[in-house]
Scaffold this motif. Structure first.
Motif, short mmCIF file in Angstrom:
data_model
loop_
_atom_site.label_atom_id
_atom_site.label_comp_id
_atom_site.label_asym_id
_atom_site.label_seq_id
_atom_site.Cartn_x
_atom_site.Cartn_y
_atom_site.Cartn_z
N THR A 63 -5.62 -4.40 -11.17
CA THR A 63 -5.50 -5.13 -9.92
C THR A 63 -4.05 -5.19 -9.49
O THR A 63 -3.18 -4.61 -10.13
N LEU A 64 -3.81 -5.91 -8.43
CA LEU A 64 -2.47 -6.16 -7.92
C LEU A 64 -2.29 -7.66 -7.80
O LEU A 64 -3.26 -8.41 -7.76
N THR A 65 -1.05 -8.10 -7.69
CA THR A 65 -0.82 -9.54 -7.53
C THR A 65 -1.25 -10.02 -6.16
O THR A 65 -1.52 -11.20 -5.97
N ALA A 66 -1.32 -9.12 -5.19
CA ALA A 66 -1.74 -9.48 -3.84
C ALA A 66 -2.50 -8.32 -3.21
O ALA A 66 -2.11 -7.15 -3.36
N VAL A 67 -3.57 -8.63 -2.50
CA VAL A 67 -4.32 -7.62 -1.76
C VAL A 67 -3.41 -7.06 -0.67
O VAL A 67 -2.65 -7.80 -0.05
N GLY A 68 -3.48 -5.77 -0.46
CA GLY A 68 -2.70 -5.16 0.61
C GLY A 68 -1.29 -4.75 0.22
O GLY A 68 -0.48 -4.46 1.09
N CYS A 69 -1.00 -4.73 -1.05
CA CYS A 69 0.32 -4.28 -1.49
C CYS A 69 0.55 -2.86 -0.99
O CYS A 69 -0.25 -1.97 -1.29
N PRO A 70 1.60 -2.61 -0.23
CA PRO A 70 1.82 -1.28 0.34
C PRO A 70 2.12 -0.20 -0.71
O PRO A 70 1.99 0.97 -0.44
N LEU A 71 2.50 -0.61 -1.90
CA LEU A 71 2.85 0.37 -2.94
C LEU A 71 1.74 0.52 -3.98
O LEU A 71 1.98 1.01 -5.08
N SER A 72 0.51 0.14 -3.65
CA SER A 72 -0.57 0.16 -4.62
C SER A 72 -0.86 1.56 -5.13
O SER A 72 -1.10 1.74 -6.32
N GLN A 73 -0.83 2.57 -4.26
CA GLN A 73 -1.10 3.93 -4.71
C GLN A 73 -0.03 4.39 -5.69
O GLN A 73 -0.33 5.02 -6.68
N ASP A 74 1.21 4.09 -5.38
CA ASP A 74 2.30 4.48 -6.26
C ASP A 74 2.18 3.81 -7.62
O ASP A 74 2.37 4.44 -8.66
N LEU A 75 1.83 2.54 -7.62
CA LEU A 75 1.69 1.82 -8.88
C LEU A 75 0.55 2.41 -9.71
O LEU A 75 0.69 2.62 -10.92
N GLY A 76 -0.58 2.71 -9.08
CA GLY A 76 -1.70 3.33 -9.78
C GLY A 76 -1.30 4.68 -10.36
O GLY A 76 -1.66 5.02 -11.49
N TYR A 77 -0.54 5.44 -9.61
CA TYR A 77 -0.07 6.74 -10.08
C TYR A 77 0.83 6.58 -11.30
O TYR A 77 0.70 7.30 -12.29
#
Length: 141
Positions: A63-77
């Protein structure tokens, strides 16, 4: 800030992997930092589940600390890269970004909580619990 003393009995995600792989995974995830909070994804409690399925496929729920994090794809990668390095025999890594259950500071490891206190000067868990209590009393009024 890597911590080599990983107690696999206290790992904060569910898994079907053996302790030696879990230890390598935790160590690798501690090198992947959230882009907004300078704490690693493991100690923030962003990893919910890592399972080995269909031979050598790693299925990850995070998950992320907040929905809509603009860097979510990068973090998953970056999580995928860290897992591939920790478990090189994995032929595929499937990252599933989930928001149920939502992240709360209660998901942080004790080390993550201490890191947060050192960076920001307050205990996020205590603040979150106080806020929840206040919201609860307001909704009952």
């Amino acid at each position: 800030m890597s911590n080599n003393n990983v107690n696999t009995e206290e790992v904060n995600f569910t898994t079907n992997l053996p302790p030696d792989k879990v230890k390598r995974i935790v160590e690798a995830l501690r090198d992947v930092y959230d882009p907004e909070i300078p704490i690693n994804v493991y100690d923030l409690g962003l990893i919910y589940d890592i399972r080995l399925e269909d031979g050598n496929k790693l299925k990850v729920k995070m998950t992320l600390t907040a929905v809509g994090c603009p860097l979510s794809q990068d973090l998953g990668y970056r999580v995928g890269e860290a897992l591939q390095a920790a478990v090189p025999e994995a032929t595929d890594i499937d990252i599933d970004l989930v928001f149920d259950p939502p992240w709360t500071p209660l998901k942080m490891t004790p080390l993550g909580r201490e890191m947060f206190k050192a960076i920001y000067g307050y205990d996020i868990v205590e603040q979150w619990q106080a806020q929840q209590a206040q919201e609860g009393s307001q909704s009952q009024a």
